[in-house]
Design a protein around this motif. Structure first.
Motif, PDB file in Angstrom:
ATOM      1  N   TYR A   1       0.823  -1.204   0.000  1.00 32.75           N
ATOM      2  CA  TYR A   1       0.000   0.000   0.000  1.00 32.75           C
ATOM      3  C   TYR A   1       0.860   1.258   0.000  1.00 32.75           C
ATOM      4  CZ  TYR A   1      -4.730  -1.745   0.447  1.00 32.75           C
ATOM      5  OH  TYR A   1      -5.947  -2.303   0.198  1.00 32.75           O
TER       6      TYR A   1
ATOM      7  N   ASN B   1     -17.535  -3.392  -5.626  1.00 28.01           N
ATOM      8  CA  ASN B   1     -18.855  -2.789  -5.815  1.00 28.01           C
ATOM      9  C   ASN B   1     -18.763  -1.475  -6.588  1.00 28.01           C
ATOM     10  OD1 ASN B   1     -19.881  -4.846  -4.294  1.00 28.01           O
ATOM     11  ND2 ASN B   1     -21.147  -3.488  -3.027  1.00 28.01           N
TER      12      ASN B   1
ATOM     13  N   ARG C   1     -16.663 -12.505   5.151  1.00 25.77           N
ATOM     14  CA  ARG C   1     -15.443 -11.703   5.000  1.00 25.77           C
ATOM     15  C   ARG C   1     -15.263 -11.254   3.548  1.00 25.77           C
ATOM     16  NH1 ARG C   1     -10.286 -14.227   7.791  1.00 25.77           N
ATOM     17  NH2 ARG C   1     -10.983 -16.139   6.802  1.00 25.77           N
ATOM     18  N   ARG C   2     -15.590 -12.188   2.639  1.00 31.57           N
ATOM     19  CA  ARG C   2     -15.418 -11.863   1.224  1.00 31.57           C
ATOM     20  C   ARG C   2     -16.409 -10.771   0.806  1.00 31.57           C
ATOM     21  NH1 ARG C   2     -16.892 -14.034  -3.554  1.00 31.57           N
ATOM     22  NH2 ARG C   2     -15.314 -13.760  -5.183  1.00 31.57           N
TER      23      ARG C   2
ATOM     24  N   LEU D   1     -15.111  -7.470   2.094  1.00 29.87           N
ATOM     25  CA  LEU D   1     -13.941  -6.964   1.367  1.00 29.87           C
ATOM     26  C   LEU D   1     -14.345  -6.428  -0.001  1.00 29.87           C
ATOM     27  CD1 LEU D   1     -11.105  -9.530   2.131  1.00 29.87           C
ATOM     28  CD2 LEU D   1     -11.573  -7.332   3.192  1.00 29.87           C
ATOM     29  N   GLN D   2     -15.235  -7.156  -0.689  1.00 29.64           N
ATOM     30  CA  GLN D   2     -15.603  -6.707  -2.031  1.00 29.64           C
ATOM     31  C   GLN D   2     -16.444  -5.433  -1.984  1.00 29.64           C
ATOM     32  OE1 GLN D   2     -17.050  -9.529  -4.831  1.00 29.64           O
ATOM     33  NE2 GLN D   2     -15.014 -10.447  -5.004  1.00 29.64           N
ATOM     34  N   THR D   3     -17.214  -5.289  -0.924  1.00 29.27           N
ATOM     35  CA  THR D   3     -18.096  -4.129  -0.850  1.00 29.27           C
ATOM     36  C   THR D   3     -17.384  -2.885  -0.319  1.00 29.27           C
ATOM     37  OG1 THR D   3     -19.942  -5.606  -0.464  1.00 29.27           O
ATOM     38  CG2 THR D   3     -20.287  -3.296   0.062  1.00 29.27           C
ATOM     39  N   TYR D   4     -16.596  -3.090   0.720  1.00 30.82           N
ATOM     40  CA  TYR D   4     -16.000  -1.929   1.382  1.00 30.82           C
ATOM     41  C   TYR D   4     -14.515  -1.736   1.046  1.00 30.82           C
ATOM     42  CZ  TYR D   4     -20.340  -2.131   3.977  1.00 30.82           C
ATOM     43  OH  TYR D   4     -21.663  -2.152   4.312  1.00 30.82           O
ATOM     44  N   GLY D   5     -13.977  -2.626   0.211  1.00 22.74           N
ATOM     45  CA  GLY D   5     -12.585  -2.471  -0.192  1.00 22.74           C
ATOM     46  C   GLY D   5     -11.689  -3.489   0.489  1.00 22.74           C
ATOM     47  N   TYR D   6     -10.663  -3.919  -0.265  1.00 20.60           N
ATOM     48  CA  TYR D   6      -9.796  -4.967   0.259  1.00 20.60           C
ATOM     49  C   TYR D   6      -8.943  -4.505   1.423  1.00 20.60           C
ATOM     50  CZ  TYR D   6     -11.043  -8.145  -3.486  1.00 20.60           C
ATOM     51  OH  TYR D   6     -11.739  -8.982  -4.310  1.00 20.60           O
ATOM     52  N   ASP D   7      -8.789  -3.198   1.560  1.00 22.29           N
ATOM     53  CA  ASP D   7      -7.942  -2.730   2.664  1.00 22.29           C
ATOM     54  C   ASP D   7      -8.569  -3.034   4.031  1.00 22.29           C
ATOM     55  OD1 ASP D   7      -9.951  -0.995   1.961  1.00 22.29           O
ATOM     56  OD2 ASP D   7      -8.950   0.750   2.788  1.00 22.29           O
TER      57      ASP D   7
ATOM     58  N   ILE E   1      -9.218  -5.725   5.119  1.00 25.06           N
ATOM     59  CA  ILE E   1      -8.767  -7.030   5.596  1.00 25.06           C
ATOM     60  C   ILE E   1      -8.049  -6.900   6.943  1.00 25.06           C
ATOM     61  CG2 ILE E   1      -6.519  -7.033   4.413  1.00 25.06           C
ATOM     62  CD1 ILE E   1      -7.088 -10.002   3.725  1.00 25.06           C
ATOM     63  N   PHE E   2      -7.413  -5.751   7.161  1.00 23.75           N
ATOM     64  CA  PHE E   2      -6.679  -5.566   8.421  1.00 23.75           C
ATOM     65  C   PHE E   2      -7.634  -5.355   9.590  1.00 23.75           C
ATOM     66  CE2 PHE E   2      -4.149  -3.956   4.911  1.00 23.75           C
ATOM     67  CZ  PHE E   2      -3.110  -4.867   4.972  1.00 23.75           C
TER      68      PHE E   2
ATOM     69  N   GLU F   1      -8.855  -8.681  10.466  1.00 24.62           N
ATOM     70  CA  GLU F   1      -7.831  -9.396  11.244  1.00 24.62           C
ATOM     71  C   GLU F   1      -7.841  -8.938  12.703  1.00 24.62           C
ATOM     72  OE1 GLU F   1      -3.930  -9.031   9.457  1.00 24.62           O
ATOM     73  OE2 GLU F   1      -4.546 -10.280   7.762  1.00 24.62           O
TER      74      GLU F   1
ATOM     75  N   ILE G   1      -5.271   2.739   6.599  1.00 25.74           N
ATOM     76  CA  ILE G   1      -4.156   2.322   5.763  1.00 25.74           C
ATOM     77  C   ILE G   1      -3.468   3.538   5.172  1.00 25.74           C
ATOM     78  CG2 ILE G   1      -3.497   0.971   3.749  1.00 25.74           C
ATOM     79  CD1 ILE G   1      -4.662  -0.684   5.947  1.00 25.74           C
ATOM     80  N   ASN G   2      -2.153   3.465   5.214  1.00 29.67           N
ATOM     81  CA  ASN G   2      -1.364   4.508   4.606  1.00 29.67           C
ATOM     82  C   ASN G   2      -1.256   4.200   3.111  1.00 29.67           C
ATOM     83  OD1 ASN G   2       0.469   6.469   4.055  1.00 29.67           O
ATOM     84  ND2 ASN G   2       2.178   5.433   5.064  1.00 29.67           N
ATOM     85  N   ASN G   3      -2.135   4.806   2.331  1.00 33.89           N
ATOM     86  CA  ASN G   3      -2.237   4.461   0.915  1.00 33.89           C
ATOM     87  C   ASN G   3      -1.542   5.538   0.073  1.00 33.89           C
ATOM     88  OD1 ASN G   3      -3.025   3.789  -1.653  1.00 33.89           O
ATOM     89  ND2 ASN G   3      -5.123   3.246  -1.054  1.00 33.89           N
TER      90      ASN G   3
END
Lengths: 121, 588
Positions: free
Chosen positions: A7, A72, B419-420, B423-429, B431-432, B435, B581-583
């Motif tokens: 990232y 989405n 979880r999937r 992640l797909q709806t709100y973004g893969y980031d 995931i943390f 966790e 996340i530091n993007n």
């Protein structure tokens, strides 16, 4: 942690390379995260193609339409552009369940005020 | 303004005075006129300690928030008051570098509550360590109201429970020492949870180190109950249904204040349009004091009745004939007008909230919550739908965690599917964040049987015939669900935790009961009402506070005071463990 590093990278290519390393790193120990990261990498690839194809303003530094958005949002943006086929293709490739796809479509059609399409859902 | 604290069962004014004097000492340490630069996260807490006028009296010329960019001031003296966060150090360092040459500015900084090595290292690395006069401002316990004291620590849940950072626990132990210095050694201590144990061990150690110079005060507080938030994560995730709790859920209460639209407050001033108005929520407001803890469901009729009483009182003026009668009425008028104004605010506010609670989505959500609490049951389809609707992630995660906690986790297939979808709806980031929730045991895969059913039955957490207008149990605060943490407090006194040993074992962390020796020569005087301090490590909700107030009212021999590291609700709890996340991605 690899993902965090990915990232922090500033170019798309570096990001995708970082993601691939992360996928390997998760390996079999955390199958879900490995798969999710792999999926994300695939999505970034798809998004880059879409960006090049449909967003000719991207170069001027405006916000991206696709890259780094959620699944989405990507499908939604495509629908707004009227690219129904591509939208469905992306959804299929990312294995979006029908139910959720339906909701995305409904929101997009409402936003476009495409009532006839909404009715056909 | 801030609560007057006049009716507190222990002298909380002394506590506030303590913090105020320490602040004044900090201000006076810099001579002459100065600019005060505040960490934004501290401004609310400081506002509860001292008023702007006090700051002005002590030479503060200008008050600014610490934000990136150069500092606009011509004062020669600049005083920073900040939390020890490294990223803030970088801003300060940059501002010192940017000071115009020849301005001979003096810079000083006070850390709240303690300086840290990490911050000093950052200042050193930026080459400004020598240019700053450093110190500490030990602001730890801030009285929010007559029976609520908060430490207002922003990461108080995440720190100890997720990151394994014990700093806040150390602050909590020091705060307890301060309480004991002011109100005497607390003889009986009970606790539940890993962090509670650690805090008490620290307190005991500090006590031994200070043995001999402990103040010889007869104890004003009779019992201390230390509770880890991790002992009861279910309660904050459920929607609070008391009036104050719902205000917090809908608008968010910060340091005893809530930001409201001008229409609600009854301010029709054109300049105020669009700007939120900060409104104090505490016991200074007589009406609010009476209704804050009530179930929202009974509020409407009550406010109506109040309106009638007030208009009757206004009508008395027609009966006032003689001069002395008129004078009497004028005396009452001031209070009457205050009551009237407060009634107006709360009627509007309650109206706003009921617009929300009347929606279908709100009642479906409550139904789902109650199905889970009454479980074991699954509301997976409902959660899926919430994700499909793209409801705010915090709201979705509250339900997800509630199901995971009451059902003892999700089956693998459902777990991965959820979880999937997230992640797909709100973004893969995200995931943390997932966790983190897994690490905390709030959203996890099923392992073994859930203990919720046992807890629910043995602690009578579900009360079916709960009369909300004449409550007979703390369960009224969540419309039929008794907050677990408050049940534990109830059992701690009567009949004692020993009697529910089996249940206590189901909850995480050790349970302990200890007695602290009083300093020599001090005897505990028997009192009509004894005071119990309940210390929530990791945060407490408004509805839990209401439930504890209910216990104070029911019990004719005991008052409860709540101390917490922070006031929370389900959203802020989830937000605090959400990973940012530091993007750095740049397109092009």
């Amino acid at each position: 942690l690899c993902v965090l590093e990915a990232y922090a990278r500033s170019t798309l290519k570096q990001r995708m390379d970082g993601m691939r390393i992360a996928t390997e790193f998760y390996g079999s120990a955390d199958a879900f995260s490995a798969k999710a990261t792999e999926e994300q990498t695939r999505l970034l690839g798809l998004q880059a193609e879409l960006e090049a194809e449909f967003n000719n303003r991207a170069r001027s530094g405006e916000a991206s339409l696709f890259v780094d958005r959620s699944v989405n949002e990507t499908v939604h943006s495509l629908l707004l552009l009227g690219k129904m086929r591509q939208a469905e293709k992306v959804a299929a490739q990312m294995k979006v369940p029908d139910k959720r796809l339906c909701w995305i479509k409904a929101r997009a059609f409402v936003q476009m005020q495409a009532w006839d399409q909404l009715e056909r859902l | 303004g801030a609560a007057t604290l006049q009716n507190a069962v222990i002298n909380l004014v002394a506590l506030r005075e303590h913090a105020r004097q320490a602040l004044i000492d900090v201000l006076d340490s810099q001579r002459g006129k100065k600019t005060l630069v505040l960490d934004r996260s501290l401004s609310g807490a400081l506002g509860l300690v001292a008023e702007v006028a006090t700051l002005k009296e002590h030479g503060v010329d200008k008050i600014l928030y610490l934000t990136p960019g150069p500092l606009e001031t011509d004062c020669r003296s600049v005083l920073y008051i900040v939390r020890p966060r490294p990223e803030l150090m970088e801003i300060v360092a940059q501002q010192i570098h940017d000071a115009p040459p020849g301005s001979e500015r003096n810079h000083a900084m006070r850390f709240v509550p303690r300086r840290t090595l990490l911050c000093e290292k950052v200042l050193e690395a930026k080459g400004v360590y020598g240019d700053l006069e450093l110190g500490e401002y030990d602001l730890d316990l801030v009285p929010i109201d007559e029976d609520v004291i908060s430490m207002e620590l922003p990461l108080s849940f995440r720190g100890p429970f997720l990151d394994g950072d014990r700093t806040d626990l150390f602050y909590a132990a020091r705060a307890l020492m301060k309480l004991q210095a002011l109100y005497g050694v607390i003889p009986a201590v009970k606790g539940k949870g890993e962090c509670a144990r650690q805090v008490f061990d620290m307190v005991a150690r500090m006590g031994r180190e200070r043995a001999g110079d402990q103040p010889a005060i007869a104890p004003e507080i009779d019992t201390l109950i230390l509770l880890d938030r991790s002992v009861d994560l279910v309660t904050p995730l459920a929607t609070q249904l008391t009036y104050e709790g719902l205000i917090d859920e809908c608008f968010g209460i910060q340091n005893g204040y809530v930001d409201l639209d001008p229409e609600i407050v009854g301010n029709t001033n054109a300049n105020a349009a669009g700007r939120k108005i900060k409104t104090a929520l505490n016991s200074n407001d007589r009406l609010f004091g009476e209704i804050r803890d009530l179930s929202f469901n009974v509020l409407g009729p009550l406010l109506n009745k109040r309106a009638n009483i007030i208009s009757e009182n206004y009508n008395e003026r027609h009966q006032a004939q003689t001069v002395s009668q008129i004078r009497d009425f004028m005396k009452k008028l001031n209070q009457l007008q205050q009551d009237h104004h407060s009634l107006q605010i709360h009627t509007n506010l309650a109206e706003r909230i009921s617009q929300l609670t009347r929606t279908l989505s709100f009642s479906h959500r409550l139904e789902a919550e109650h199905a889970l609490l009454d479980g074991p049951e699954s509301v997976l389809p409902f959660i899926e739908q919430a994700i499909c609707r793209q409801e705010p992630l915090a709201k979705v995660l509250r339900l997800v965690c509630l199901e995971s906690l009451t059902a003892g986790g999700f089956k693998q297939k459902a777990y991965n599917h959820l979880r999937r979808e997230i992640l797909q709806t709100y973004g893969y980031d995200k995931i943390f964040t997932l966790e983190n929730l897994d690490k905390l045991g709030m959203f996890k895969m099923q392992q073994g049987k859930s203990s919720w059913e046992k807890l629910r039955k043995q602690l009578h957490l579900i009360v079916d015939d709960c009369d909300e207008s004449r409550p007979n149990d703390i369960a009224y605060t969540y419309s039929g669900y008794a907050p677990l943490s408050v049940r534990l407090v109830q059992y701690a006194h009567k009949p004692g935790w020993k009697s529910i040993e089996e249940v206590m074992k189901l909850l995480p962390g050790p349970a302990f009961e200890e007695r602290q020796a009083l300093p020599q020569g001090v005897v505990q005087e028997p009192k009509k009402r004894s005071v119990t301090v309940v210390f929530y490590l990791g945060g407490v909700t408004q509805a839990e506070i209401s439930a504890l107030r209910f216990l104070s009212q029911q019990d004719d021999s005991r008052d409860y005071i709540v101390v917490t590291t922070r006031l929370i609700n389900g959203n802020s709890l989830i937000d605090s463990v959400t990973e940012v996340i530091n993007n750095n991605l740049v397109l092009g």
